[in-house]
Scaffold this motif. Structure first.
Motif, short mmCIF file in Angstrom:
data_model
loop_
_atom_site.label_atom_id
_atom_site.label_comp_id
_atom_site.label_asym_id
_atom_site.label_seq_id
_atom_site.Cartn_x
_atom_site.Cartn_y
_atom_site.Cartn_z
N ASN A 299 0.81 -1.22 0.00
CA ASN A 299 0.00 0.00 0.00
C ASN A 299 0.85 1.26 0.00
O ASN A 299 0.30 2.37 -0.14
N ALA B 47 0.45 3.90 -2.72
CA ALA B 47 -0.57 4.94 -2.69
C ALA B 47 0.04 6.30 -2.40
O ALA B 47 -0.59 7.33 -2.68
N ALA C 67 -4.58 4.12 -3.72
CA ALA C 67 -5.07 5.14 -2.79
C ALA C 67 -6.57 4.95 -2.52
O ALA C 67 -7.03 5.07 -1.39
#
Length: 325
Positions: A57, A60, A293
């Motif tokens: 992640n 993002a 995101a």
């Protein structure tokens, strides 16, 4: 001569305060090591397929390019992707559609497995109950492709319902392409496919209720509805609260395949949800940081909803998903 006064003896009694012994982590490890060993395979599975991929992640917050820099070489751009999300009208429409569908299904779908479990539990004949359970469980094992195809044959423009209406002189209806009734369509599909399977956990909770409570209530003159209100529903309350918390935590995850299959028929204005937005804006366009995101935002909101709902459950006297020991 002085007066001697004897003091009244004080009887020993229980201590006014109870000292709670706090165990060290070594003592807890010695106590709980069999449970930890039993859960080790699942923990390794979660580590390999959830926790480690979750580190991805970080893209993002990057201007991510898998072909030049990758995760380690892509420049950090902070919250730029998130700022662009809230300026994107398609993202705002997807968020509004997702929240609307979730709220609608929370009211009209969530109680259905509870009512179905109550109806199944009231069937006296064991053979009939087993047959009905098999029938209502079966759609859960159908793929969404098959479910949408069945609904197309029933409620499409050339479906069974439209043909019956035309034979009787009425105008045929095509609910599969009507954007105004799309939320009713997907909710009915979800009920038909998943309600039977969702009733299993409530049937398991019903089996734990003491039958003597029903017999005592019947002796006192309580009828069926009063027994259900004062015995059955309180017995189901912990399970209902737990599943409601989990449903709220999964509120922004209304499904991908079901909406993707029907997107072209009703248009993206009503069928665009978070999962399809991530697919179209991230995977199809190659802007993986932007799509990540959106996915990270959905996960954070789901976590906050679980924490808030769990706190409300504690205030109501229920354990919720977790509680501090």
């Amino acid at each position: 001569m002085g007066v001697v006064t004897a003091k009244r003896p004080v009887k020993p009694g229980p201590a006014t305060t109870t000292e709670q012994v706090k165990l060290t982590w070594q003592a807890k490890l010695r106590r709980d090591w069999p449970l930890l060993v039993m859960n080790l395979p699942m923990l390794l599975l979660v580590l390999a397929f959830w926790w480690l991929p979750a580190l991805g992640n970080v893209i993002a917050f990057q201007d991510y390019n898998p072909y030049t820099g990758g995760i380690t070489g892509s420049p950090i751009i902070g919250f730029t992707n998130f700022a662009l999300l809230f300026q994107d009208p398609q993202f705002l429409r997807a968020m509004l559609n997702t929240l609307s569908i979730t709220a609608f299904q929370l009211v009209f779908y969530f109680p259905v497995p509870i009512m179905l479990a109550l109806l199944l539990n009231s069937i006296v004949s064991a053979k009939l109950r087993a047959f009905v359970q098999g029938v209502v469980y079966m759609p859960f094992f159908f793929s969404w492709v098959l479910v949408v195809a069945i609904f197309q044959q029933m409620f499409g423009g050339a479906g069974l319902l439209a043909q019956l209406l035309r034979e009787r002189g009425y105008e045929g209806v095509d609910w599969m392409t009507n954007s105004d009734t799309f939320i009713l369509l997907i909710t009915s599909q979800t009920i038909w496919k998943d309600a039977g399977w969702g009733a299993i956990i409530f049937l398991a909770a019903l089996s734990t209720i003491d039958p003597n409570l029903y017999e005592a209530a019947a002796v006192d003159g309580a009828r069926r509805w009063r027994r259900m209100w004062h015995i059955t529903l309180p017995g189901l309350r912990p399970v209902i609260v737990l599943l409601l918390i989990l449903r709220l935590g999964d509120a922004l995850n209304v499904g991908f395949e079901q909406f993707m299959l029907q997107r072209s028929a009703v248009g993206s204005e009503v069928s665009e949800v978070f999962d399809t937005f991530v697919y179209w804006s991230g995977l199809r366009t190659g802007d993986l940081g932007y799509g990540a995101a959106a996915g990270l935002f959905k996960g954070v909101v789901g976590l906050l909803l679980i924490l808030a709902a769990n706190r409300v459950a504690h205030a109501m006297g229920e354990r919720g998903v977790y509680s501090r020991s």
